[in-house]
Design an enzyme around this catalytic site. Structure first.
Site, PDB file in Angstrom:
ATOM      1  N   HIS A 250       0.815  -1.260   0.084  1.00  0.00           N
ATOM      2  CA  HIS A 250      -0.085   0.107  -0.004  1.00  0.00           C
ATOM      3  C   HIS A 250       0.877   1.514  -0.052  1.00  0.00           C
ATOM      4  O   HIS A 250       1.899   1.134   0.673  1.00  0.00           O
ATOM      5  CB  HIS A 250      -0.995   0.031   1.222  1.00  0.00           C
ATOM      6  CG  HIS A 250      -1.893  -1.283   1.293  1.00  0.00           C
ATOM      7  ND1 HIS A 250      -2.449  -1.511   2.489  1.00  0.00           N
ATOM      8  CD2 HIS A 250      -2.309  -2.158   0.302  1.00  0.00           C
ATOM      9  CE1 HIS A 250      -3.240  -2.495   2.162  1.00  0.00           C
ATOM     10  NE2 HIS A 250      -3.066  -2.819   1.000  1.00  0.00           N
TER      11      HIS A 250
ATOM     12  N   TYR B 230      -7.588   3.542  10.103  1.00  0.00           N
ATOM     13  CA  TYR B 230      -7.521   3.487  11.458  1.00  0.00           C
ATOM     14  C   TYR B 230      -8.640   4.643  12.044  1.00  0.00           C
ATOM     15  O   TYR B 230      -8.489   5.706  11.462  1.00  0.00           O
ATOM     16  CB  TYR B 230      -6.119   4.070  12.036  1.00  0.00           C
ATOM     17  CG  TYR B 230      -4.994   2.910  12.044  1.00  0.00           C
ATOM     18  CD1 TYR B 230      -4.280   2.702  10.597  1.00  0.00           C
ATOM     19  CD2 TYR B 230      -4.366   2.371  13.141  1.00  0.00           C
ATOM     20  CE1 TYR B 230      -3.329   1.964  10.708  1.00  0.00           C
ATOM     21  CE2 TYR B 230      -3.535   1.606  12.797  1.00  0.00           C
ATOM     22  CZ  TYR B 230      -2.915   1.202  11.644  1.00  0.00           C
ATOM     23  OH  TYR B 230      -1.709   0.595  11.530  1.00  0.00           O
TER      24      TYR B 230
ATOM     25  N   PRO C 166      -0.371  -2.737  19.679  1.00  0.00           N
ATOM     26  CA  PRO C 166      -0.445  -2.922  18.337  1.00  0.00           C
ATOM     27  C   PRO C 166      -0.607  -1.907  17.336  1.00  0.00           C
ATOM     28  O   PRO C 166      -0.382  -1.793  16.212  1.00  0.00           O
ATOM     29  CB  PRO C 166      -1.142  -4.190  18.047  1.00  0.00           C
ATOM     30  CG  PRO C 166      -2.174  -4.035  19.165  1.00  0.00           C
ATOM     31  CD  PRO C 166      -1.253  -3.378  20.258  1.00  0.00           C
TER      32      PRO C 166
ATOM     33  N   LYS D 145       4.470  -2.195  15.288  1.00  0.00           N
ATOM     34  CA  LYS D 145       6.004  -2.029  15.455  1.00  0.00           C
ATOM     35  C   LYS D 145       6.541  -3.374  16.028  1.00  0.00           C
ATOM     36  O   LYS D 145       7.825  -3.595  15.800  1.00  0.00           O
ATOM     37  CB  LYS D 145       6.329  -1.058  16.298  1.00  0.00           C
ATOM     38  CG  LYS D 145       6.206   0.275  15.626  1.00  0.00           C
ATOM     39  CD  LYS D 145       7.410   0.741  14.785  1.00  0.00           C
ATOM     40  CE  LYS D 145       6.991   1.637  13.707  1.00  0.00           C
ATOM     41  NZ  LYS D 145       6.635   1.338  12.414  1.00  0.00           N
TER      42      LYS D 145
ATOM     43  N   TYR E  47       6.007   5.151  10.710  1.00  0.00           N
ATOM     44  CA  TYR E  47       5.153   4.018  10.279  1.00  0.00           C
ATOM     45  C   TYR E  47       5.971   3.085   9.305  1.00  0.00           C
ATOM     46  O   TYR E  47       6.039   1.866   9.840  1.00  0.00           O
ATOM     47  CB  TYR E  47       3.755   4.565   9.718  1.00  0.00           C
ATOM     48  CG  TYR E  47       2.902   3.296   9.821  1.00  0.00           C
ATOM     49  CD1 TYR E  47       1.935   3.039  10.647  1.00  0.00           C
ATOM     50  CD2 TYR E  47       2.469   2.685   8.354  1.00  0.00           C
ATOM     51  CE1 TYR E  47       1.032   2.150  10.750  1.00  0.00           C
ATOM     52  CE2 TYR E  47       1.520   1.698   8.420  1.00  0.00           C
ATOM     53  CZ  TYR E  47       0.602   1.278   9.362  1.00  0.00           C
ATOM     54  OH  TYR E  47      -0.105   0.379   9.430  1.00  0.00           O
TER      55      TYR E  47
HETATM   56  P1  RFL Z   1       6.681 -14.394  19.856  1.00  0.00           P
HETATM   57  O1  RFL Z   1       6.101 -14.242  18.417  1.00  0.00           O
HETATM   58  O2  RFL Z   1       6.010 -14.277  21.023  1.00  0.00           O
HETATM   59  O3  RFL Z   1       7.743 -15.656  19.678  1.00  0.00           O
HETATM   60  C1  RFL Z   1       8.192 -16.246  20.907  1.00  0.00           C
HETATM   61  C2  RFL Z   1       8.375 -17.684  20.712  1.00  0.00           C
HETATM   62  O4  RFL Z   1       9.046 -18.216  22.051  1.00  0.00           O
HETATM   63  C3  RFL Z   1       8.252 -19.332  22.170  1.00  0.00           C
HETATM   64  N1  RFL Z   1       8.414 -19.826  23.758  1.00  0.00           N
HETATM   65  C4  RFL Z   1       9.019 -20.711  24.240  1.00  0.00           C
HETATM   66  N2  RFL Z   1       9.830 -21.631  23.609  1.00  0.00           N
HETATM   67  C5  RFL Z   1      10.508 -22.573  24.353  1.00  0.00           C
HETATM   68  N3  RFL Z   1      10.265 -22.525  25.938  1.00  0.00           N
HETATM   69  C6  RFL Z   1       9.464 -21.598  26.338  1.00  0.00           C
HETATM   70  N4  RFL Z   1       9.515 -21.634  27.824  1.00  0.00           N
HETATM   71  C7  RFL Z   1       8.849 -20.560  25.724  1.00  0.00           C
HETATM   72  N5  RFL Z   1       7.977 -19.412  26.086  1.00  0.00           N
HETATM   73  C8  RFL Z   1       7.781 -19.176  24.917  1.00  0.00           C
HETATM   74  C9  RFL Z   1       6.602 -19.208  21.802  1.00  0.00           C
HETATM   75  O5  RFL Z   1       6.046 -20.332  21.901  1.00  0.00           O
HETATM   76  C10 RFL Z   1       6.806 -18.309  20.723  1.00  0.00           C
HETATM   77  O6  RFL Z   1       7.002 -19.185  19.493  1.00  0.00           O
HETATM   78  O7  RFL Z   1       7.903 -12.963  19.921  1.00  0.00           O
HETATM   79  P2  RFL Z   1       9.082 -12.459  18.936  1.00  0.00           P
HETATM   80  O8  RFL Z   1       9.803 -13.588  18.116  1.00  0.00           O
HETATM   81  O9  RFL Z   1       9.777 -11.574  19.819  1.00  0.00           O
HETATM   82  O10 RFL Z   1       8.147 -11.734  17.880  1.00  0.00           O
HETATM   83  C11 RFL Z   1       7.328 -10.643  18.221  1.00  0.00           C
HETATM   84  C12 RFL Z   1       6.021 -10.662  17.484  1.00  0.00           C
HETATM   85  O11 RFL Z   1       5.336 -11.689  17.664  1.00  0.00           O
HETATM   86  C13 RFL Z   1       5.117  -9.466  17.963  1.00  0.00           C
HETATM   87  O12 RFL Z   1       5.717  -8.317  18.464  1.00  0.00           O
HETATM   88  C14 RFL Z   1       4.227  -8.879  17.149  1.00  0.00           C
HETATM   89  O13 RFL Z   1       3.119 -10.012  16.487  1.00  0.00           O
HETATM   90  C15 RFL Z   1       3.344  -7.667  17.575  1.00  0.00           C
HETATM   91  N6  RFL Z   1       2.248  -7.310  16.515  1.00  0.00           N
HETATM   92  C16 RFL Z   1       2.494  -6.788  15.462  1.00  0.00           C
HETATM   93  N7  RFL Z   1       3.724  -6.432  15.063  1.00  0.00           N
HETATM   94  C17 RFL Z   1       4.255  -5.701  13.881  1.00  0.00           C
HETATM   95  O14 RFL Z   1       5.251  -5.621  13.626  1.00  0.00           O
HETATM   96  N8  RFL Z   1       3.165  -5.376  12.914  1.00  0.00           N
HETATM   97  C18 RFL Z   1       1.836  -5.593  13.297  1.00  0.00           C
HETATM   98  O15 RFL Z   1       1.036  -5.421  12.415  1.00  0.00           O
HETATM   99  C19 RFL Z   1       1.540  -6.171  14.503  1.00  0.00           C
HETATM  100  N9  RFL Z   1       0.241  -6.403  14.773  1.00  0.00           N
HETATM  101  C20 RFL Z   1       0.855  -7.604  16.641  1.00  0.00           C
HETATM  102  C21 RFL Z   1      -0.156  -7.206  16.120  1.00  0.00           C
HETATM  103  C22 RFL Z   1       0.703  -8.490  17.896  1.00  0.00           C
HETATM  104  C23 RFL Z   1      -1.022  -8.665  18.299  1.00  0.00           C
HETATM  105  N10 RFL Z   1      -1.132  -9.410  19.292  1.00  0.00           N
HETATM  106  C24 RFL Z   1      -1.815 -10.723  19.218  1.00  0.00           C
HETATM  107  C25 RFL Z   1      -0.452  -8.923  20.658  1.00  0.00           C
HETATM  108  C26 RFL Z   1      -1.498  -7.361  16.033  1.00  0.00           C
HETATM  109  C27 RFL Z   1      -1.573  -8.032  17.289  1.00  0.00           C
HETATM  110  C28 RFL Z   1      -3.055  -8.169  17.577  1.00  0.00           C
HETATM  111  C1  PHB Z   2      -3.065  -6.580  11.294  1.00  0.00           C
HETATM  112  O1  PHB Z   2      -3.162  -6.377  10.052  1.00  0.00           O
HETATM  113  O2  PHB Z   2      -2.914  -7.499  12.153  1.00  0.00           O
HETATM  114  C2  PHB Z   2      -2.623  -4.953  11.872  1.00  0.00           C
HETATM  115  C3  PHB Z   2      -2.540  -4.100  11.080  1.00  0.00           C
HETATM  116  C4  PHB Z   2      -2.304  -2.705  11.691  1.00  0.00           C
HETATM  117  C5  PHB Z   2      -1.796  -2.714  12.983  1.00  0.00           C
HETATM  118  C6  PHB Z   2      -1.714  -3.716  13.876  1.00  0.00           C
HETATM  119  C7  PHB Z   2      -2.350  -5.027  13.199  1.00  0.00           C
HETATM  120  O3  PHB Z   2      -1.395  -1.389  13.507  1.00  0.00           O
END
Ligand code: RFL
Ligand code: PHB
Length: 398
Positions: free
Chosen positions: A72, A203, A295, A299, A387
């Site tokens: 986008h 948003y 979120p 980031k 962003y």
């Molecule tokens: P993760 O993805 O949590 O991975 C950690 C891994 O460690 C494992 N683990 C273990 N393994 C062995 N022994 C243990 N005791 C363990 N305990 C845990 C877990 O099973 C897992 O597989 O961390 P990591 O790698 O640092 O990655 C971070 C991202 O996942 C997170 O920051 C993002 O998902 C955040 N986020 C977004 N980030 C973006 O950059 N762009 C986005 O659009 C965005 N949207 C979001 C998001 C997070 C969201 N939620 C669900 C909080 C949207 C949402 C709704």
């Molecule tokens: C998503 O598509 O999951 C999403 C998009 C924008 C955000 C967070 C999550 O700021």
């Protein structure tokens, strides 16, 4: 078993790090508590910074993202029934917003890592760390619940195990400061079988609360609603979700939201968190293990990708030239970027959510800020450059 870098967690941080190390000829083993299927199907992030996209492409794991991702040129801020488009591409001289689901990235990374002979132990139980402040740290784990205790001896441990993993608690409280901010609101997220209702992300700030329209494919859309963090998903029938989405996304021009079958829904709470330092002895934290952002700024995954690029450079310096400078400065280098992303994510959250504690005065300030952004190139540019991602800053590191 023995390896150079023992990695805990096969999320974005752990998998990206293992790939980066592999490309430098450095050996690593990943221990992951969940099954491969769980890792590959958990719905999380969607928006990738330009730098994260460039990294995936440079590592040779960007083929599917280039074909199936959505690119986008901007996104929309909606308030008072009106829209303001942040023209990211024009404001940032060509950078774009990429929407490609986190679990699709993980599938690509796992597939590629196993193909190149990498070791990922899925379903690892009772993972524990020992001797992180010695020359030979170890990770203990079981392959099955009642299985024998195994030991992975490492030169270094990378704690990539998310917010609740066992790595961060190994940094003694006496040397560590945790900065934290919790929010009263959470996000209710849904996946819907429907065509997109908008060509870019929307948003929306509305009197009833925040709403976000995102996408996953031409057939599947991702949408979010601000709800109380303690709310129960059982209180949210599909009808109630659609009513709220229609109300919060309405425009004076009569915006049409296309409904469809909701096949996944859940509520996540939001917090801001930073652990300083991100390292202790031979343990280095990366990604959500070290910091969390709400979120709204999209980031979290991108910060994880930035951390592991610094860490991989640190290990490269150590193994190729015996240099420890980057490893020693790991926290300092990462936290500069992390705090800027914390600031942006906090500001976007405050700008877009309805705060039940706000007085009418504060509500009017929020709307005035949106008006200011809509009328000022400088304010729009500030949002756009954050962003798409601020540049990596390896200041003073050769
Ligand atoms: P993760 O993805 O949590 O991975 C950690 C891994 O460690 C494992 N683990 C273990 N393994 C062995 N022994 C243990 N005791 C363990 N305990 C845990 C877990 O099973 C897992 O597989 O961390 P990591 O790698 O640092 O990655 C971070 C991202 O996942 C997170 O920051 C993002 O998902 C955040 N986020 C977004 N980030 C973006 O950059 N762009 C986005 O659009 C965005 N949207 C979001 C998001 C997070 C969201 N939620 C669900 C909080 C949207 C949402 C709704
Ligand atoms: C998503 O598509 O999951 C999403 C998009 C924008 C955000 C967070 C999550 O700021």
């Amino acid at each position: 078993m023995r390896t150079q870098v023992g990695i805990i967690g096969a999320g974005p941080a752990g998998l990206l790090l293992s790939h980066l190390l592999y490309s430098q000829g450095i050996d690593s083993v990943i221990l992951e508590s969940r099954t491969r299927e769980e890792v590959e199907t958990t719905i999380r992030a969607g928006v990738l910074e330009q730098g994260t996209v460039d990294l995936l492409n440079a590592m040779g794991v960007g083929d599917r993202m280039r074909k199936e991702g959505h690119f986008h040129d901007g996104f929309e801020l909606r308030y008072n029934g009106r829209s303001h488009r942040i023209n990211v591409r024009e404001l940032t001289e060509g950078k774009r917003v990429t929407v490609y689901a986190q679990h699709e990235i993980l599938k690509d990374l796992i597939h590629a890592r196993l193909r190149t002979g990498g070791t990922i132990v899925f379903g690892a139980k009772n993972v524990s760390l020992d001797g992180v402040d010695t020359e030979k740290p170890t990770i203990r784990y079981r392959e099955e619940a009642e299985g024998e205790l195994r030991e992975l001896t490492c030169d270094f441990i990378a704690g990539c195990d998310g917010f609740h993993g066992p790595s961060r608690p190994m940094i003694p409280q006496s040397v560590r400061t945790d900065y934290e901010r919790r929010y009263a609101h959470g996000w209710l997220g849904i996946l819907v079988e429907a065509p997109p209702s908008a060509s870019e992300l929307v948003y929306a700030n509305h009197d009833r609360g925040f709403a976000l329209l995102s996408t996953r494919s031409p057939e599947i859309q991702r949408m979010y609603l601000q709800v109380d963090a303690k709310d129960d998903i059982a209180n949210w029938s599909d009808d109630r979700i659609w009513n709220e989405l229609h109300a919060r996304l309405e425009t004076r021009e009569g915006f049409q939201l296309t409904e469809g079958r909701i096949f996944q829904k859940g509520i996540v709470s939001m917090r801001s968190f930073v652990c300083d330092p991100m390292q202790y002895g031979r343990l280095f934290l990366a990604g959500d293990a070290a910091h969390i952002v709400p979120p709204t700024g999209a980031k979290g995954l991108n910060l994880a990708a930035a951390d592991v690029q610094v860490l991989a450079r640190g290990f490269e310096g150590y193994y190729k030239a015996g240099k420890t400078e980057i490893l020693q400065r790991y926290t300092e280098i990462c936290l500069k970027r992390v705090w800027k992303a914390e600031r942006f994510s906090y500001a976007m959250t405050q700008l877009l959510h309805r705060n039940p504690e706000h007085s009418p005065f504060e509500r009017r300030l929020q709307l005035a800020e949106l008006e200011y952004i809509a009328s000022s190139r400088a304010a729009s540019l500030s949002i756009a450059e954050n962003y798409v991602g601020l540049p990596m800053d390896f200041e003073g590191v050769s």
